[in-house]
Design an enzyme around this catalytic site. Structure first.
Site, PDB file in Angstrom:
ATOM      1  N   GLU A  92       0.825  -1.201   0.000  1.00  0.00           N
ATOM      2  CA  GLU A  92       0.000   0.000   0.000  1.00  0.00           C
ATOM      3  C   GLU A  92       0.868   1.263   0.000  1.00  0.00           C
ATOM      4  O   GLU A  92       1.820   1.373   0.756  1.00  0.00           O
ATOM      5  CB  GLU A  92      -0.930   0.007   1.217  1.00  0.00           C
ATOM      6  CG  GLU A  92      -1.852  -1.205   1.302  1.00  0.00           C
ATOM      7  CD  GLU A  92      -2.841  -1.293   0.143  1.00  0.00           C
ATOM      8  OE1 GLU A  92      -3.049  -0.279  -0.542  1.00  0.00           O
ATOM      9  OE2 GLU A  92      -3.412  -2.384  -0.051  1.00  0.00           O
ATOM     10  N   CYS A 159      -6.907  -1.993   8.462  1.00  0.00           N
ATOM     11  CA  CYS A 159      -5.610  -1.984   7.781  1.00  0.00           C
ATOM     12  C   CYS A 159      -5.202  -0.557   7.400  1.00  0.00           C
ATOM     13  O   CYS A 159      -4.089  -0.116   7.683  1.00  0.00           O
ATOM     14  CB  CYS A 159      -5.668  -2.861   6.525  1.00  0.00           C
ATOM     15  SG  CYS A 159      -5.792  -4.626   6.895  1.00  0.00           S
ATOM     16  N   HIS A 178      -0.522  -5.837   2.456  1.00  0.00           N
ATOM     17  CA  HIS A 178      -1.635  -6.781   2.469  1.00  0.00           C
ATOM     18  C   HIS A 178      -1.141  -8.126   1.948  1.00  0.00           C
ATOM     19  O   HIS A 178      -0.511  -8.184   0.884  1.00  0.00           O
ATOM     20  CB  HIS A 178      -2.775  -6.281   1.574  1.00  0.00           C
ATOM     21  CG  HIS A 178      -3.812  -5.500   2.306  1.00  0.00           C
ATOM     22  ND1 HIS A 178      -4.132  -4.185   1.995  1.00  0.00           N
ATOM     23  CD2 HIS A 178      -4.618  -5.837   3.349  1.00  0.00           C
ATOM     24  CE1 HIS A 178      -5.079  -3.760   2.806  1.00  0.00           C
ATOM     25  NE2 HIS A 178      -5.394  -4.745   3.630  1.00  0.00           N
TER      26      HIS A 178
END
Length: 232
Positions: A92, A159, A178
């Protein structure tokens, strides 16, 4: 005694995984994180590696994560979470402050759906995620059957919430990964991939620190030269 003193001054690397929630009674993130080869990472990077399981609640993130930063001042903080739609490592690039409407493990969400950590509406990591993914993919043999991709959508759940919380403290030393569920990558395979991501990120951080040190020395040298030239 010397070894004890040495350990006091080693940089701390922190990796967190999440506990069970909803459709994930066994969370692939923590299952992999706890299998990271702690001794190997500590030997390779001369650091202390701390592995932590975080409950899937907003309150726990609000309480624990800022305290971890304040208490340990980690050289690198890597958060890991599971994605039910991922088929590889998904790195991310950013996290948002608002939009947290999904209920956590205790059926709660943050007030006004906003992360209370101070910061901009969106914060990017300063780590080179595209370079990380390229280096990761270039280093993996076809037999290993793993890969990494970049993402700008961390999901607006715990998250992304934990990512934003850490990015607001230091976006030069924070990353979120992730990982796919256990039926896609077995936990051992995911752990080995996380170790490789750790290696690449720590290399990036070390290079940035070295560049900063050289730049500061050059500025100091130029400043001293300027003072000397002004003398009569």
């Amino acid at each position: 005694m010397c070894n004890d003193m040495d350990n006091l001054f080693k940089p701390i690397i922190m990796v967190t995984g999440f506990g069970p929630f909803a459709n994930h009674p066994v969370n692939a993130s923590w299952e992999a994180v706890k299998l990271i080869n702690k001794e190997e990472i500590e030997r390779k990077h001369n650091c202390e590696l701390v592995l932590i399981e975080i409950p899937v609640t907003y309150e726990n993130v609000d309480e624990f994560v800022p305290a971890l930063w304040e208490t340990h001042s980690p050289k690198f903080m890597m958060h890991v979470g599971v994605s039910g739609v991922a088929n590889c490592f998904t790195i991310e690039m950013q996290a948002h402050k608002k939009g947290y409407q999904r209920m956590d493990y205790f059926d709660k969400c943050p007030a006004d759906h906003v992360c209370p950590a101070e910061g901009a509406i969106r914060i990017h990591t300063k780590l080179n995620v595209e370079g990380l993914c390229k280096e990761f993919n270039d280093s993996i043999s076809p037999e290993e059957k793993t890969s990494a991709v970049c993402s700008k959508d961390a999901g607006r759940y715990l998250c992304e919430y934990i990512y934003y919380t850490s990015l607001s403290v230091d976006n030069k030393r924070t990353l979120f990964v992730h990982v796919p569920d256990i039926n896609v990558y077995p936990s051992e395979q995911t752990a080995r991939g996380l170790e490789r991501i750790l290696d690449i990120c720590l290399d990036q951080i070390n290079q940035a620190e070295q560049t900063k040190e050289v730049t500061e020395k050059l500025k100091e040298t130029n400043l001293n030269d300027g003072h000397e030239s002004n003398k009569i």
